[in-house]
Design an enzyme around this catalytic site. Structure first.
Site, PDB file in Angstrom:
ATOM      1  CE  LYS A  93      13.287  10.253 -33.523  1.00  0.00           C
ATOM      2  NZ  LYS A  93      12.200  10.525 -32.586  1.00  0.00           N
ATOM      3  CB  SER A  95      11.713   6.639 -31.321  1.00  0.00           C
ATOM      4  OG  SER A  95      11.116   7.794 -31.854  1.00  0.00           O
ATOM      5  CB  SER A 122       8.951  10.120 -32.739  1.00  0.00           C
ATOM      6  OG  SER A 122       9.745  10.658 -31.702  1.00  0.00           O
TER       7      SER A 122
END
Length: 307
Positions: free
Chosen positions: A82, A143, A79
């Site tokens: 992102k 997230s 993640s």
């Protein structure tokens, strides 16, 4: 044809120039040994507790590199992806520091994905409108993978078209060892290095919207039940003010982090591939623990090194 004679003095000068060029190239383009790059000398040389496995890189803005450690080959980053998703969305749809931005309607796909047991998600409902800023927060703080893909579709029409934008931005930033294959990071095929992600961290922290969102330990968003809690549990300790966690079985734990030194300088770092192969929770704990040790040591050692 007569042979041109080179004087001993000229030959000596040429040799000296060659040696100088070789040394310069070694520093700028460090050689590799068995796939591992030998890091160039850091600008600020501190004795730091680098993670025993994986890879890490850190710097102090205005002072320079603190060095890099570990394998320099690309690894899954989960993640942490992102951050690039937010960077691209805000480049295409800029917001002022206090702007909420346009309203975006949640589609059925984002709602369906919100109940997935196999990835981190945010509880959004189809038909409800949320601002660009709120969706960025739902992506970066808890997230939400489903929100990352929703933003990608809103920005580019499809996740595939958005990923092409991500890779163009990575190339423009000089992230030569990075490949994005999705907007959320759930794909193990999205890979990068700590050095490359540090390049992105510099740019991300220049954006006041990203900087404000990733500094929030928790927040509330209209239409979303309960408090939204940040996965970065280091916030508020050792000067930490961001940035983004990542974890999966293949990636292990990852953390792109930002902290303010006691003198006010911005310290940036990235730790990747911590305890891969185990559970995502184990990997994330390792990334947070090892990052905290590294940040605490930098905060402790930096003042003496810069006097």
């Amino acid at each position: 044809m007569a042979r041109t004679r080179v004087s001993p003095l000229a030959g000596g000068l040429a040799a000296a120039v060659a040696v100088g060029l070789a040394v310069t190239c070694w520093v700028v383009f460090p050689p590799e040994v068995a796939g591992r790059a030998i890091a160039a000398r850091p600008d600020v040389d501190l004795s730091l507790p680098w993670p025993a496995q994986g890879q890490a890189s850190a710097e102090v803005q205005g002072l320079g590199s603190l060095g890099s450690h570990g394998d320099r080959r690309p690894v899954p980053i989960a993640s942490v992806t992102k951050v690039m998703t937010a960077y691209v969305v805000l480049k295409d749809h800029p917001l002022g520091p206090d702007d909420a931005g346009p309203q975006i309607t949640v589609d059925e796909q984002a709602e369906a994905e919100s109940t997935s047991p196999d990835e981190s998600t945010a509880p959004v409902r189809a038909g409800r409108s949320l601002s660009e800023r709120d969706l960025l927060a739902l992506m970066l703080v808890p997230s939400g993978n489903n929100v990352a893909r929703l933003l990608a579709r809103w920005d580019a029409g499809s996740q595939e078209a958005f990923v092409a934008k991500m890779n163009r931005e990575a190339a423009a930033l000089g992230m030569t060892d990075t490949t994005y294959t999705g907007a959320s990071g759930v794909e193990d095929s999205t890979t990068s290095t700590a050095v490359d992600q540090l390049r992105l961290a510099r740019e991300a922290m220049k954006n006041p919207v990203i900087r404000a969102i990733v500094a929030k330990a928790s927040l509330r968003i209209d239409g979303v039940p309960g408090a939204v809690v940040n996965t970065n549990t280091l916030l508020g300790r050792n000067g930490v003010i961001g940035l983004k966690t990542g974890s999966s079985t293949a990636a292990g734990g990852a953390l792109m982090w930002a902290a303010e030194s006691r003198g006010g300088a911005l310290i940036l770092g990235v730790v990747l591939h911590q305890s891969p192969g185990g559970t995502p929770g184990q990997g994330l704990r390792a990334a947070l623990e090892n990052s905290e040790k590294l940040i605490a040591a930098i905060q402790r050692e930096l003042p003496a090194a810069t006097r």
